[in-house]
Motif scaffolding. Structure first.
Motif, PDB file in Angstrom:
ATOM      1  N   TYR A   1      38.864 -33.237 113.746  1.00 26.23           N
ATOM      2  CA  TYR A   1      39.167 -32.298 112.413  1.00 26.23           C
ATOM      3  C   TYR A   1      38.508 -31.166 112.050  1.00 26.23           C
ATOM      4  CZ  TYR A   1      35.382 -35.246 110.464  1.00 26.23           C
ATOM      5  OH  TYR A   1      34.441 -35.191 110.303  1.00 26.23           O
ATOM      6  N   LEU A   2      39.685 -30.698 110.352  1.00 20.91           N
ATOM      7  CA  LEU A   2      38.256 -29.316 110.195  1.00 20.91           C
ATOM      8  C   LEU A   2      39.126 -29.429 108.311  1.00 20.91           C
ATOM      9  CD1 LEU A   2      36.595 -27.008 111.494  1.00 20.91           C
ATOM     10  CD2 LEU A   2      38.803 -26.223 111.744  1.00 20.91           C
ATOM     11  N   GLY A   3      37.877 -29.566 107.210  1.00 18.54           N
ATOM     12  CA  GLY A   3      38.249 -29.469 106.299  1.00 18.54           C
ATOM     13  C   GLY A   3      37.718 -30.010 105.160  1.00 18.54           C
TER      14      GLY A   3
ATOM     15  N   ARG B   1      30.058 -29.270  95.757  1.00 20.63           N
ATOM     16  CA  ARG B   1      30.958 -29.950  95.747  1.00 20.63           C
ATOM     17  C   ARG B   1      31.948 -30.133  96.540  1.00 20.63           C
ATOM     18  NH1 ARG B   1      29.136 -30.743  88.698  1.00 20.63           N
ATOM     19  NH2 ARG B   1      26.836 -31.894  89.206  1.00 20.63           N
ATOM     20  N   GLN B   2      32.107 -28.955  96.581  1.00 21.58           N
ATOM     21  CA  GLN B   2      33.504 -28.524  97.518  1.00 21.58           C
ATOM     22  C   GLN B   2      32.570 -28.074  98.820  1.00 21.58           C
ATOM     23  OE1 GLN B   2      38.054 -27.623  96.851  1.00 21.58           O
ATOM     24  NE2 GLN B   2      37.520 -26.336  98.385  1.00 21.58           N
ATOM     25  N   PHE B   3      32.922 -28.797 100.305  1.00 23.45           N
ATOM     26  CA  PHE B   3      32.093 -27.587 101.461  1.00 23.45           C
ATOM     27  C   PHE B   3      33.367 -28.131 102.190  1.00 23.45           C
ATOM     28  CE2 PHE B   3      30.377 -32.307 103.161  1.00 23.45           C
ATOM     29  CZ  PHE B   3      30.316 -32.976 101.795  1.00 23.45           C
ATOM     30  N   TYR B   4      32.512 -27.313 103.415  1.00 22.47           N
ATOM     31  CA  TYR B   4      33.715 -27.706 104.242  1.00 22.47           C
ATOM     32  C   TYR B   4      32.836 -28.616 105.837  1.00 22.47           C
ATOM     33  CZ  TYR B   4      37.012 -25.142 102.022  1.00 22.47           C
ATOM     34  OH  TYR B   4      37.688 -24.676 100.849  1.00 22.47           O
ATOM     35  N   GLN B   5      33.989 -29.536 106.311  1.00 19.26           N
ATOM     36  CA  GLN B   5      33.236 -30.275 106.924  1.00 19.26           C
ATOM     37  C   GLN B   5      33.508 -30.031 108.894  1.00 19.26           C
ATOM     38  OE1 GLN B   5      32.265 -34.058 106.372  1.00 19.26           O
ATOM     39  NE2 GLN B   5      30.460 -33.231 106.569  1.00 19.26           N
ATOM     40  N   ALA B   6      33.341 -29.703 109.809  1.00 16.75           N
ATOM     41  CA  ALA B   6      34.068 -29.409 110.543  1.00 16.75           C
ATOM     42  C   ALA B   6      33.728 -31.177 112.285  1.00 16.75           C
ATOM     43  CB  ALA B   6      34.134 -28.617 111.711  1.00 16.75           C
ATOM     44  N   GLY B   7      34.059 -32.215 112.343  1.00 14.73           N
ATOM     45  CA  GLY B   7      33.806 -33.312 112.910  1.00 14.73           C
ATOM     46  C   GLY B   7      34.994 -33.786 114.446  1.00 14.73           C
TER      47      GLY B   7
ATOM     48  N   ALA C   1      20.307 -29.874 107.352  1.00 16.45           N
ATOM     49  CA  ALA C   1      20.809 -30.479 108.605  1.00 16.45           C
ATOM     50  C   ALA C   1      22.372 -29.366 108.765  1.00 16.45           C
ATOM     51  CB  ALA C   1      20.623 -31.581 107.423  1.00 16.45           C
ATOM     52  N   LEU C   2      22.325 -29.251 110.026  1.00 18.32           N
ATOM     53  CA  LEU C   2      23.602 -28.276 110.523  1.00 18.32           C
ATOM     54  C   LEU C   2      24.517 -29.386 110.115  1.00 18.32           C
ATOM     55  CD1 LEU C   2      21.659 -26.008 112.983  1.00 18.32           C
ATOM     56  CD2 LEU C   2      22.542 -25.489 110.350  1.00 18.32           C
ATOM     57  N   LEU C   3      23.853 -30.686 110.243  1.00 11.12           N
ATOM     58  CA  LEU C   3      25.436 -31.719 111.533  1.00 11.12           C
ATOM     59  C   LEU C   3      24.763 -32.884 111.882  1.00 11.12           C
ATOM     60  CD1 LEU C   3      25.583 -31.134 114.876  1.00 11.12           C
ATOM     61  CD2 LEU C   3      25.082 -32.627 114.604  1.00 11.12           C
TER      62      LEU C   3
ATOM     63  N   PHE D   1      30.527 -37.008 115.182  1.00 13.59           N
ATOM     64  CA  PHE D   1      29.740 -36.286 113.555  1.00 13.59           C
ATOM     65  C   PHE D   1      30.392 -35.235 112.674  1.00 13.59           C
ATOM     66  CE2 PHE D   1      30.476 -34.073 117.648  1.00 13.59           C
ATOM     67  CZ  PHE D   1      30.760 -32.798 117.057  1.00 13.59           C
ATOM     68  N   ALA D   2      29.873 -35.518 112.087  1.00 13.04           N
ATOM     69  CA  ALA D   2      30.692 -33.902 111.279  1.00 13.04           C
ATOM     70  C   ALA D   2      29.512 -32.842 110.996  1.00 13.04           C
ATOM     71  CB  ALA D   2      31.038 -35.272 110.113  1.00 13.04           C
ATOM     72  N   MET D   3      29.762 -31.624 111.202  1.00 12.15           N
ATOM     73  CA  MET D   3      28.809 -30.321 110.973  1.00 12.15           C
ATOM     74  C   MET D   3      29.052 -29.840 109.672  1.00 12.15           C
ATOM     75  SD  MET D   3      29.262 -28.314 114.285  1.00 12.15           S
ATOM     76  CE  MET D   3      30.783 -28.141 113.890  1.00 12.15           C
ATOM     77  N   GLY D   4      28.280 -29.290 108.602  1.00 16.28           N
ATOM     78  CA  GLY D   4      28.536 -28.321 107.098  1.00 16.28           C
ATOM     79  C   GLY D   4      28.582 -26.707 107.692  1.00 16.28           C
TER      80      GLY D   4
END
Length: 419
Positions: free
Chosen positions: A106-108, A122-128, A281-283, A305-308
């Motif tokens: 997912y991505l969002g 406060r709004q940030f995007y993660q891919a996991g 911390a990248l992920l 896992f989730a990445m920023g």
RNA sequence: GUGGGUGUAGCUCAGUGGUAGAGCACUGGAUUGUGGCUCCGGGAGUCGCGGGUUCAAAUCCCGUCACUCACCCCA
């Protein structure tokens, strides 16, 4: 300007978006090679979902969630992370009945109401990604290897991979007792936060940066010594597999994540390059073997896992700005502007990215604009060209110009763009 | 939640008591229908906001808001 984006949230303007696209498509391509399929979840979920999965005493749940009441009825929350939604969807749709192992990505955007800083919004995007149904440890190693390879494919080379294990519930219980026994005599020496942590979540004391607390934590018994036989075998299996895959990693006995749902494998990738700020911390990720069941599903092991994405973007090397325009059409006289629009449509129908300035202006100013847009080709159309059915095709990079019959203009432009 | 830094043109910033500035960007021109380099010109700012001191405030004082960085925590 009184109306602005809210604190900690920002616009991503077209000049930055190509880097985002580069990151996102690289991520999709990488994980799809490993069999992951995309899922999309709502941004808003029932508040209870996060309270029950992330844990009541975590910082996220205690003070960082955007929670509101939906028209006086249900309590809803803007998702602070993705795993809880993934598990909810997995259970809700009884995915376990359809396939033994499920691999999702997912991505969002995610939302946490923290004080903003570099690399923290406060709004940030993660891919996991999440894998359901495989107890590991080999899939754990594969997932870690996959993401480390992915990060390096982005040109981010200076990273550190940390792995640890906090075992299952039995390990955790035993360790918690041992840790409390060790900490009790030192209680008065600990900072006030840590004294509070001792009651709420003693593992966090190990992560404290206050010098005296860190000294005490350094002498604490290691979690790894308290792993049950099964948990130890799992962790050793993970390390063997990582070694075989050639993934460099460092065992960190005191890895503690801010979410309560983890079991056994934990991992984290830290960026060490310039430009990241203090949020390096990248992920982060790990195994959460209890969560599916605790949210009402069958007993199902899982890891994710989730990445920023903002942090990856900061760590990625910049690439030269490309162009978003192949051909810029110049109308030599105001009278041919409609013809210029027609030529534009012909070229666009042929698949080219075409810009022009239909406001007109001098030939010189239109060419300047073509140059500013970094267009490779300018097509100049004047009254005589229209009469003869041709265009002047100017290669702005090679500084050459040729006259081309209009029906061949698109093909000729495409040929030039290949060079 | 705590602490530091900064608010002057679209952007990056200079200007510390006396007429509001530079670079970049934007825009027009340097004779006929040809970009980049160079040169000349132009538009553009309630100096974050409110109050105070002063003959005079971007400048000094108080307050306030915003942004930003760090701590905490995390991605």
């Amino acid at each position: 300007m009184s109306l602005r984006a809210v604190k900690g949230m920002k616009d991503i303007l077209p000049d930055e978006i190509s880097k985002w696209h580069r990151l996102e498509t690289a991520f999709r391509q990488r994980v799809e090679r490993y069999g992951f399929r995309e899922v999309r979840f709502p941004i808003v979920e029932p508040t209870a979902l996060f309270v029950r999965s992330i844990g009541e005493t975590t910082d996220i749940v205690e003070k960082e969630m955007y929670t509101f009441t939906d028209r006086g009825e249900k309590s809803l929350t803007l998702r602070p992370e993705g795993t809880a939604s993934a598990v909810r969807a997995y259970v809700q749709h009884s995915i376990q009945a359809k396939e033994p192992v499920t691999k999702w990505y997912y991505l969002g955007p995610m939302y946490r109401r923290e004080r903003p800083a570099k690399g923290r919004y406060r709004q940030f995007y993660q891919a996991g990604i999440e894998v359901f149904g495989d107890p590991g440890p080999y899939v754990d190693a594969e997932v870690i290897d996959m993401v480390v390879g992915f990060i390096s494919s982005l040109g981010i080379t200076d990273v550190e991979v940390l792995v640890g294990s906090i075992g299952g519930p039995r390990t955790r219980e035993r360790y918690r007792d041992a840790l409390l026994t060790y900490l009790a005599p030192h209680r008065a020496e600990l900072c006030s936060d840590c004294q509070r942590r001792m009651d709420a979540n003693p593992l966090r004391v190990l992560d404290c940066k206050v010098p005296r607390c860190a000294e005490i934590a350094a002498e604490a018994p290691s979690m790894l010594q308290y792993l049950t036989d099964d948990d130890r075998a799992h962790f050793e299996g993970l390390q063997e597999a990582l070694t075989l895959l050639g993934t460099p990693y460092r065992v960190e006995g005191s890895l503690v994540r801010g979410l309560d749902y983890y079991t056994r494998t934990l991992f984290e990738v830290l960026g060490k390059g310039e430009g990241l700020g203090a949020q390096n911390a990248l992920l982060g990720g790990g195994r959460y073997d209890q969560m599916v069941e605790s949210l009402g599903g069958p007993d199902t092991p899982a890891i994710g896992f989730a990445m920023g994405l903002e942090r990856l973007l900061m760590a990625m090397p910049d690439e030269g700005a490309g162009s978003h325009v192949d051909v810029f059409i110049v109308a030599a006289q105001p009278e041919v502007r409609a013809q210029a629009a027609l030529l534009g449509r012909e070229l666009r129908d042929a698949g080219l990215r075409v810009e022009s300035d239909l406001r007109g202006g001098s030939l010189k100013s239109q060419l300047r604009r073509a140059d500013k847009m970094n267009a490779r080709i300018a097509m100049i159309l004047g009254e005589s060209e229209v009469e003869q059915g041709v265009v002047q095709l100017k290669d702005l990079r090679e500084q050459t110009q040729e006259q081309v019959p209009r029906p061949q203009a698109a093909d000729r432009a495409r040929a030039l763009l290949q060079t």
